[in-house]
Design a protein around this motif. Structure first.
Motif, PDB file in Angstrom:
ATOM      1  N   ASN A 205      15.419  26.306  42.239  1.00 46.98           N
ATOM      2  CA  ASN A 205      15.011  26.920  40.976  1.00 46.98           C
ATOM      3  C   ASN A 205      14.210  28.197  41.196  1.00 46.98           C
ATOM      4  O   ASN A 205      14.301  29.133  40.421  1.00 46.98           O
ATOM      5  CB  ASN A 205      14.126  25.936  40.196  1.00 46.98           C
ATOM      6  N   VAL A 206      13.411  28.227  42.255  1.00 43.71           N
ATOM      7  CA  VAL A 206      12.514  29.351  42.516  1.00 43.71           C
ATOM      8  C   VAL A 206      13.300  30.651  42.624  1.00 43.71           C
ATOM      9  O   VAL A 206      12.882  31.687  42.129  1.00 43.71           O
ATOM     10  CB  VAL A 206      11.711  29.104  43.817  1.00 43.71           C
ATOM     11  N   ASN A 207      14.459  30.601  43.247  1.00 43.29           N
ATOM     12  CA  ASN A 207      15.246  31.805  43.464  1.00 43.29           C
ATOM     13  C   ASN A 207      16.120  32.181  42.272  1.00 43.29           C
ATOM     14  O   ASN A 207      16.644  33.281  42.226  1.00 43.29           O
ATOM     15  CB  ASN A 207      16.141  31.627  44.696  1.00 43.29           C
TER      16      ASN A 207
ATOM     17  N   THR B 151      10.397  31.416  36.083  1.00 46.92           N
ATOM     18  CA  THR B 151       9.478  30.418  35.540  1.00 46.92           C
ATOM     19  C   THR B 151       8.041  30.930  35.415  1.00 46.92           C
ATOM     20  O   THR B 151       7.255  30.372  34.663  1.00 46.92           O
ATOM     21  CB  THR B 151       9.471  29.143  36.412  1.00 46.92           C
ATOM     22  N   MET B 152       7.685  31.983  36.141  1.00 44.39           N
ATOM     23  CA  MET B 152       6.337  32.525  36.044  1.00 44.39           C
ATOM     24  C   MET B 152       6.190  33.254  34.709  1.00 44.39           C
ATOM     25  O   MET B 152       7.057  34.032  34.329  1.00 44.39           O
ATOM     26  CB  MET B 152       6.070  33.506  37.195  1.00 44.39           C
ATOM     27  N   VAL B 153       5.099  32.951  33.994  1.00 41.75           N
ATOM     28  CA  VAL B 153       4.874  33.566  32.683  1.00 41.75           C
ATOM     29  C   VAL B 153       3.574  34.358  32.729  1.00 41.75           C
ATOM     30  O   VAL B 153       2.559  33.873  33.229  1.00 41.75           O
ATOM     31  CB  VAL B 153       4.812  32.498  31.566  1.00 41.75           C
TER      32      VAL B 153
ATOM     33  N   GLY C 242       6.421  25.125  30.278  1.00 42.19           N
ATOM     34  CA  GLY C 242       5.140  24.587  30.743  1.00 42.19           C
ATOM     35  C   GLY C 242       4.162  25.693  31.100  1.00 42.19           C
ATOM     36  O   GLY C 242       2.972  25.624  30.780  1.00 42.19           O
ATOM     37  N   ASN C 243       4.668  26.739  31.754  1.00 40.57           N
ATOM     38  CA  ASN C 243       3.810  27.875  32.108  1.00 40.57           C
ATOM     39  C   ASN C 243       3.374  28.651  30.876  1.00 40.57           C
ATOM     40  O   ASN C 243       2.257  29.170  30.818  1.00 40.57           O
ATOM     41  CB  ASN C 243       4.532  28.806  33.092  1.00 40.57           C
TER      42      ASN C 243
ATOM     43  N   LYS D  91      -1.848  34.965  33.862  1.00 37.52           N
ATOM     44  CA  LYS D  91      -0.580  34.546  34.466  1.00 37.52           C
ATOM     45  C   LYS D  91      -0.623  33.054  34.754  1.00 37.52           C
ATOM     46  O   LYS D  91      -1.680  32.481  34.987  1.00 37.52           O
ATOM     47  CB  LYS D  91      -0.339  35.260  35.800  1.00 37.52           C
ATOM     48  N   SER D  92       0.557  32.452  34.778  1.00 44.51           N
ATOM     49  CA  SER D  92       0.663  31.055  35.176  1.00 44.51           C
ATOM     50  C   SER D  92       1.996  30.832  35.868  1.00 44.51           C
ATOM     51  O   SER D  92       3.047  31.251  35.380  1.00 44.51           O
ATOM     52  CB  SER D  92       0.556  30.118  33.974  1.00 44.51           C
ATOM     53  N   GLN D  93       1.934  30.179  37.022  1.00 42.67           N
ATOM     54  CA  GLN D  93       3.142  29.795  37.728  1.00 42.67           C
ATOM     55  C   GLN D  93       2.979  28.416  38.351  1.00 42.67           C
ATOM     56  O   GLN D  93       3.671  28.051  39.283  1.00 42.67           O
ATOM     57  CB  GLN D  93       3.517  30.842  38.780  1.00 42.67           C
ATOM     58  N   SER D  94       2.049  27.637  37.802  1.00 46.39           N
ATOM     59  CA  SER D  94       1.753  26.324  38.367  1.00 46.39           C
ATOM     60  C   SER D  94       2.790  25.269  37.974  1.00 46.39           C
ATOM     61  O   SER D  94       3.015  24.313  38.703  1.00 46.39           O
ATOM     62  CB  SER D  94       0.365  25.868  37.935  1.00 46.39           C
ATOM     63  N   GLU D  95       3.408  25.435  36.811  1.00 42.74           N
ATOM     64  CA  GLU D  95       4.402  24.464  36.347  1.00 42.74           C
ATOM     65  C   GLU D  95       5.794  24.851  36.842  1.00 42.74           C
ATOM     66  O   GLU D  95       6.045  25.992  37.193  1.00 42.74           O
ATOM     67  CB  GLU D  95       4.401  24.414  34.807  1.00 42.74           C
ATOM     68  N   ARG D  96       6.713  23.884  36.823  1.00 44.98           N
ATOM     69  CA  ARG D  96       8.081  24.151  37.273  1.00 44.98           C
ATOM     70  C   ARG D  96       8.950  24.764  36.184  1.00 44.98           C
ATOM     71  O   ARG D  96       9.970  25.358  36.464  1.00 44.98           O
ATOM     72  CB  ARG D  96       8.736  22.859  37.762  1.00 44.98           C
TER      73      ARG D  96
END
Length: 136
Positions: free
Chosen positions: A23-25, A29-31, A77-78, A68-73
């Motif tokens: 998923n990362v690539n 998901t980072m908001v 969520g972010n 910023k938030s990137q803690s959730e998948r």
């Protein structure tokens, strides 16, 4: 005081690092949330000035509060995490600080301090060497 400022936050997404496997690539998901303090309709001018003063290290030159938030998948969520962080920052910055009332030490406290100094002096005097000429 529960204010919902979701409508005033501008969201931007990007690819996130960290956990998430493939998923990362693929998924952004980072908001990143931007909230323009000066344009807010929920706060008075005094409250806006207070927010700008207390959160000055987190506010950009354009006047945006940036979180910023990137803690959730997941992106959702972010997004929720960004909203939570911004509202928490705002509410803590608006809390009125208590003004310190300067006080004087009491008479008993002053006497106790002086008495302990005298006792300390006596103890040190007793540690001195005895001079023979004092007893002659």
């Amino acid at each position: 005081m529960k204010i919902d400022i979701r409508t005033e936050i501008l969201f931007q997404t990007a690819r996130s690092g960290g956990k998430g496997g493939q998923n990362v690539n693929k998924v952004e998901t980072m908001v990143e949330g931007r909230w323009k303090v000066a344009d807010s309709v929920f706060f008075t001018e005094e409250e806006k000035a207070l927010i700008l003063e207390r959160l000055s290290n987190r506010i950009t030159d354009d006047g945006y509060l940036l979180v910023k938030s990137q803690s959730e998948r997941s992106q959702l969520g972010n997004k929720d995490e960004v909203i939570r962080k911004i509202t928490q920052l705002i509410t803590t910055s608006l809390i009125k600080r208590k003004i310190r009332k300067p006080t004087q030490p009491s008479k008993a406290a002053k006497e106790k301090r002086l008495e302990s100094k005298k006792k300390h002096t006596r103890n040190k005097e007793q540690r001195r060497k005895i001079n023979k000429n004092d007893y002659l």
